[in-house]
Write a protein that holds these residues in place. Structure first.
Motif: not given
Length: 258
Positions: A142-145, A149-151, A206-209
């Motif tokens: 989930p988010p916050g972990n 990631g992207i996938l 782009q955010g996760f890179q």
């Protein structure tokens, strides 16, 4: 004998109870009418799939030794056996009806398999896959972990996902150096994200890179104006945004693009 080939990422499951548990993790509620197994190997999982899906099962196997073994040891009138590379196949023409995908996925191509699932999300109603535990946890995170990631975002936009159980190395031949995890994806009701989906993918990637940076800094290479985006969003990192929040961010930015 079928030799496990390192370049194909083969680790043959030898535990019948685990194979049965994986096979019966597929739903039987009418959401799909066909099943495609990726990399059946020596058919340990296939035997249990035939209990429910005889005549509606397609096997895709790249390894010639495994194909020969399956032809010799199974009644192949019970399924369709295709020798080939799943990643190169045209699933639209291969599977005419909504279907599910299942398999002990080779570790080295598991992410590519899921990207292909996304391309065919209107056909693939469910996926039950065994893959490296670390990757499995990342996909359902989930988010916050930090595993998110992207996938994770791309899959969770279109599928409800759950981690089912962990599989230890000793039940494989040869045993891998890591534990495995079995996950299940079920297609949700989302047919459209309601935003520019190309821009959505660009923003997520782009955010996760640059995941250690705030979105304000991580998204700078895209040259998008941030006037309509709240500071609370721009001050967050990619791993803190849910799918819905990424969709909302895309909506706020796409008016400039149009």
């Amino acid at each position: 004998m079928v030799r496990a080939k390192k370049h194909l990422g083969q680790h043959f499951l030898k535990d019948e109870q685990i194979a049965r548990r994986i096979a019966f993790s597929l739903s039987a509620d009418g959401l799909f009418s066909q099943v495609l197994e990726i990399g059946p190997g020596t058919g340990v999982l296939t035997r249990h799939l035939l209990e429910q899906w005889r005549g509606r099962l397609t096997l895709v196997e790249l390894d010639r030794e495994s194909v020969a073994y399956l032809k010799k040891n199974f009644d192949h009138s019970d399924f369709v056996l295709i020798e080939g590379d799943f990643l190169r196949m045209d699933l639209t023409s291969l599977m005419q009806e909504p279907f599910a995908i299942i398999g002990n996925f080779p570790y080295n191509i598991s992410s590519q398999i899921f990207f292909k699932v996304l391309e065919h999300r209107d056909q693939v109603m469910e996926v039950v896959g065994m893959l490296q535990k670390e990757v499995a946890e990342r996909l359902v995170s989930p988010p916050g972990n930090r595993d998110y990631g992207i996938l994770s975002v791309f899959l969770q936009a279109y599928y409800d996902m759950e981690y089912l159980f962990t599989v230890e190395p000793h039940v494989f031949n040869p045993p891998p150096k890591v534990r495995s995890g079995v996950i299940r994806l079920r297609r949700n009701s989302v047919t459209s994200l309601g935003c520019d989906e190309i821009l959505f993918r660009q923003i997520v990637k782009q955010g996760f890179q640059n995941r250690r940076k705030t979105l304000r800094n991580a998204l700078k290479p895209l040259n998008l104006p941030f006037d309509s985006v709240p500071d609370s969003t721009l001050g967050a990192r990619a791993e803190q945004l849910s799918v819905d929040e990424f969709v909302e961010l895309t909506k706020q930015l796409q008016s400039w693009k149009s």
